[in-house]
Design a protein around this motif. Structure first.
Motif, mmCIF file in Angstrom:
data_model
loop_
_atom_site.group_PDB
_atom_site.id
_atom_site.type_symbol
_atom_site.label_atom_id
_atom_site.label_comp_id
_atom_site.label_asym_id
_atom_site.label_seq_id
_atom_site.Cartn_x
_atom_site.Cartn_y
_atom_site.Cartn_z
ATOM 1 N N ALA A 9 0.837 -1.205 0.000
ATOM 2 C CA ALA A 9 0.000 0.000 0.000
ATOM 3 C C ALA A 9 0.869 1.252 0.000
ATOM 4 O O ALA A 9 0.529 2.252 -0.624
ATOM 5 N N GLY A 59 -7.420 5.228 -3.401
ATOM 6 C CA GLY A 59 -6.703 3.968 -3.459
ATOM 7 C C GLY A 59 -5.224 4.120 -3.742
ATOM 8 O O GLY A 59 -4.516 3.135 -3.908
ATOM 9 N N ALA A 60 -4.725 5.353 -3.786
ATOM 10 C CA ALA A 60 -3.306 5.540 -4.080
ATOM 11 C C ALA A 60 -2.429 5.233 -2.866
ATOM 12 O O ALA A 60 -1.241 5.011 -3.004
ATOM 13 N N GLY A 61 -3.038 5.233 -1.672
ATOM 14 C CA GLY A 61 -2.267 4.929 -0.476
ATOM 15 C C GLY A 61 -2.105 6.098 0.480
ATOM 16 O O GLY A 61 -1.359 6.009 1.447
ATOM 17 N N LYS A 62 -2.839 7.194 0.211
ATOM 18 C CA LYS A 62 -2.707 8.383 1.058
ATOM 19 C C LYS A 62 -3.198 8.108 2.475
ATOM 20 O O LYS A 62 -2.509 8.416 3.458
ATOM 21 N N THR A 103 -3.661 5.281 3.974
ATOM 22 C CA THR A 103 -2.835 4.280 4.655
ATOM 23 C C THR A 103 -1.623 4.954 5.285
ATOM 24 O O THR A 103 -1.286 4.706 6.444
#
Lengths: 504, 411
Positions: free
Chosen positions: A17, A38-41, A43
């Protein structure tokens, strides 16, 4: 306080992630974290806030390596988080919410509410928030609730403030106020991380921009970069932000609404004597701040509202008083404003959701029996045509990303034999790539000679799609104006005022 | 087909940015959804846990174990041996009483427990299907008892009073049972659809109304009561209306079990292959989206409760026309109306799951008596195990914690 994230890596099973992400935020700086859903920000921010433990990498505050085993540690170290979904207790007052988790108590555990009230007042005064510590949170507008979240973070002496998609729930004017608050916090020397996927906001407040795609930092951008540059960095390919469309080929008046009034069960009037018409081949955009009757208008068009007066005719046929089923059969396509609630059944498969409003008659049912073959063939075709990114047609729709979910709804509605398309907030919570796709579909629908009604609270979207714009305020039409009306005029109209000569 | 970008945990909330508080479903609809969506593993593990706790209870309540535990610290082995004997004895007895009795030589007698299990399983499956079908539509049907009583009493009324040729008599009695049970269920569905009255409250109250209605019918000679009797009981069912025995007179297993199997197939078809089932599932998972898609949710509620009630009514007929043919009483439901909820939960509201759960509970019923007779273990213990299963199923996080399963990903 200076925040550094060094080579943070977070894996979920085989999925990476966050892939060695590094980030530095200086005090007195607004650092934007830009990326698609969903880019991982989020997370990354959850790692920062102690909700997840990083597999590799370290968090450094003012040169000291930190070890957070939970949000409590992060808060104690001076990190405050304003979540997208507020972590407030609606039936508590502002003061009670602010002290929650950090209660000061007197004799026998008596809560020292006075201290908390004073703290709220002090912070509110310092930053010019108008918040009454004794109001119940549930009675406050969304924008003010968000301010309570900010106060809560500040009351614990947060030096690093993280805003996770803070504008998703705000009206345009509330967004402007939030931007102002962020600037004030910056002048007060706070380090601010601002997570978003909205380009306009980034350009407005950011000092530095870091773009994340698929869990990796793809680069830094300057706030002076153009929207197109930022968008292509986010998506990883050139993106067309303006919707290309030709002049409308107008037909006859197709949808005619006369004196439409919608009243809810409590007697509140949401739509008040609305009259307008849409011609074949025309997009009419409804602009307005959320909650000015747009929801009720679209629901009335679909027959979902109980108490409706007036008349709605589509190609001469009256729709008021018909059931939802009859209205759908009359050729009304509907993209609801909240796909999770009204558009999709999360626990059913992509294929099942694609036939959700066609569970009667051919081609998907025959004599009460589902035609699985026809359904699956259709689903495979739709997934291909509308570029729905899904592992398969049996995948539960709830597992898809927002943009792909919305494509399922769009595919379902546009694949029916339509005579009118009603699209409410068609791109809310949808990534940039999907927005482009959905806008093209809306324009294509209009060019096929259908009347289209688009409701949106995003002025960008309204301006991009509209042939004419209808501005609503408190359930009434402020005016119906041409698409090239200046933004400031539209903004003024959204507050209920009619500028001279603006109404066409 | 393009490869899909995997959904990243922790970011899913972004997709919900449009969700507003007023649209949030009540938390207990979420509970229901979680129960229905629970996987097979959770159900099996709940069963395992319940059996383990049951074993401990057997050991603790056993006299010999308690005797041995008095000198536990000098000879702990005795206690452990006694506990092991008690548990082994209990489950052996349960097996011998429900599946195969290896203590008799005659194989025909030895398999009798299995036929008993099937006999007990029949009505549990039928009623479980009724409850489970309603679950799938998002409705808690707690009215199994009332629907069973009405259905059973109606079947008994035809069975006792009507004079019809053999065969037709039975069919008519079964149909009337389904009609009465169905209408009793549909009443709750209709009230919910029309007025929003909560089906839990309505079905619970209709249990009482049904009970006293049947009681009244059983105390009126003009309706059901046996002539010249002071007891609230009818005459025995006429032979022409009884469910025929399947394996001859040596076994009490009757046609009711086959009816249950047919019902499993029918309900499976309804749920998975019919347009009606599609609407049931849509309305159960997300009534708002179903309404927006033109599905008449209120009508779906009413019809699903009609079908559910008919299935439970059939369970009542199964009892009256097959298991206890000596006459209708107010106890005809034998607790099955409530056990059905457990069966539906354990079976995760899937027809095949309900079939399996019904067989298991049938075995508990048949074997429980054997446990009591041969080992002196109170039959209540079987009920405790049954209750524990529900408790563990209703608390999936508990089961996951015990077995250290990963938390379910936020969907």
């Amino acid at each position: 306080m200076k925040l550094e994230l060094r080579n943070i890596t977070k894996r979920f099973g085989s999925l990476v992630a966050n892939d060695s992400i590094s980030l530095t935020v200086e005090p007195g700086e607004i650092h934007c974290l830009l990326g698609e859903n969903g880019a991982g920000k989020s997370t990354l921010m959850n790692v920062l806030y102690g909700l997840y433990q990083a597999d590799e990498g370290e968090i450094v505050l003012d040169g000291e390596v930190q070890r957070f085993s939970g949000p409590g540690d992060a808060m104690a170290a001076g990190i405050g988080m304003v979540h997208q979904h507020f972590m407030l207790i609606p039936v508590f007052t502002v003061a009670e919410n602010v002290m929650l988790g950090n209660e000061q108590t007197g004799f026998a555990g008596r809560l020292d509410l006075d201290a908390s009230r004073a703290r709220v007042r002090e912070i509110a005064d310092r930053f010019g928030f108008h918040v009454d510590p004794d109001r119940l949170v549930e009675d406050l507008p969304v924008g003010v609730q968000q301010r309570v979240e900010i106060i809560k973070a500040l009351s614990r002496d947060a030096e690093v403030l993280v805003f996770d998609e803070p504008t998703a729930v705000l009206t345009p004017s509330e967004t402007d106020e939030l931007m102002e608050i962020m600037r004030q916090l910056r002048s007060a020397g706070k380090a601010i991380v601002f997570i978003t996927h909205k380009l306009r906001e980034v350009r407005e407040v950011a000092d530095r921009i870091t773009v994340i795609r698929l869990g990796k930092v793809v680069g830094e951008a300057s706030p002076s970069a153009s929207n197109a540059e930022l968008a292509s960095m986010m998506v990883g390919r050139p993106v067309e932000l303006t919707v290309r469309k030709d002049a409308p080929k107008l037909g006859k008046e197709a949808l005619v609404v006369r004196d439409l009034t919608v009243i809810d069960d409590t007697g509140h009037v949401h739509v008040d004597g609305l009259s307008f018409e849409i011609r074949a081949g025309e997009v009419l955009c409804v602009a307005g701040v959320q909650g000015n009757g747009q929801t009720e208008l679209t629901e009335a068009l679909l027959g979902l509202q109980g108490r409706v007066r007036g008349s709605i005719t589509l190609d001469g046929k009256e729709l008021v008083g018909r059931t939802v089923r009859q209205i759908l059969d009359a050729g009304v396509g509907f993209i609801p404003e909240d796909r999770q609630v009204d558009g999709l059944v999360a626990g059913m498969s992509v294929a099942e959701n694609l036939m959700l409003d066609r569970s009667h008659g051919s081609p998907f049912t025959r004599r009460g029996s589902l035609q699985l073959k026809a359904r699956d063939e259709f689903a495979r075709r739709m997934v291909h045509e509308y570029d729905v990114r899904t592992p398969g047609i049996e995948t539960l729709v709830g597992k898809l990303s927002g943009g792909n979910q919305q494509k399922v709804v769009v595919a379902r509605e546009l694949s029916r034999d339509l005579r009118l398309l009603v699209a409410a907030q068609p791109t809310r919570g949808v990534d940039v790539g999907s927005i482009e796709f959905i806008h093209k579909q809306v324009v294509a629908t209009r060019d096929s000679g259908l009347p289209v009604l688009v409701v949106s609270t995003e002025l960008d979207e309204v301006v991009a799609l509209a042939d004419r714009i209808m501005v609503l305020y408190r359930g009434r039409v402020v005016g119906i104006v041409p698409a090239d009306t200046p933004r400031d005029v539209l903004g003024l109209m959204m507050t209920g005022e009619t500028p001279e000569g603006a109404v066409a | 087909m393009t490869g899909a970008p995997p959904e990243i945990p922790g970011e899913t909330s972004e997709a919900k940015s449009g969700t507003t508080a007023p649209g949030d479903p009540p938390s207990w609809r979420l509970t229901l959804r979680e129960i229905v969506a629970g996987n097979v593993l959770t159900a099996v593990l709940a069963l395992v846990l319940a059996v383990i706790v049951g074993s401990l209870l057997v050991a603790v309540t056993d006299d010999e174990v308690r005797e041995a535990s008095k000198y536990f610290f000098s000879r702990p082995g005795d206690t452990v041996d006694a506990a092991f004997d008690a548990i082994w004895g209990a489950y052996t007895a349960l097996f011998q009483g429900s599946v195969y009795n290896n203590r008799v030589d005659d194989p025909a007698t030895a398999i009798r427990p299995l036929t008993e299990t099937l006999k007990f399983a029949g009505p549990l499956i039928l009623a479980g299907l009724g409850v489970g079908l309603a679950f799938r539509a998002g409705l808690f049907n707690i009215g199994g008892r009332g629907q069973m009583l009405l259905g059973g009493a109606a079947a008994g009324w035809i069975g006792v009073k009507a004079d019809l040729p053999a065969g037709i008599h039975l069919v008519v009695a079964l149909l009337v049972a389904m009609l009465f049970g169905g209408l009793w269920g549909a009443l709750a569905g209709f009230l919910k659809a029309r007025t929003g009255a909560h089906e839990v409250i309505v079905t619970i109250m209709l249990n009482y109304v049904g009970f006293y209605l049947v009681f009244y019918a059983l105390s009126q000679e003009s309706i059901l009561q046996a002539p010249n009797s002071a007891n609230p009981k009818s005459l025995p069912i006429q032979d022409s209306a009884t469910l025929p025995r399947l394996l001859g007179d040596r076994y009490t297993l009757h046609l009711g079990f086959l009816l249950a199997l047919v019902a499993v197939a029918v309900v499976w078809w309804i749920l998975n292959r019919s347009a009606f089932g599609f609407r049931i599932r849509a309305a159960g998972e997300n009534p708002e989206a179903a309404r927006t898609a033109g599905i008449d949710v209120g009508r779906t509620y009413t019809v699903v409760m009609l079908v559910a009630g008919a299935l439970v009514g059939l369970a009542g007929a199964n009892q009256v026309l097959g298991t206890v043919t000596s006459g209708v009483t107010v106890d005809l439901d034998a607790g099955i109306g409530f056990d059905a909820i457990t069966v539906a939960l354990l079976g995760r509201s899937r027809p095949l799951g309900i079939l399996a759960a019904g067989l298991l509970f049938g075995a508990f019923k048949a074997g429980g008596f054997a446990m009591q007779a041969s080992q002196g273990i109170p039959i209540d213990l079987v009920l405790v195990v049954q209750s524990l299963i529900v408790l563990f199923i209703a608390a999936p996080p508990l089961v996951r914690a015990v077995f250290r399963l990963p938390a379910k990903e936020a969907a």
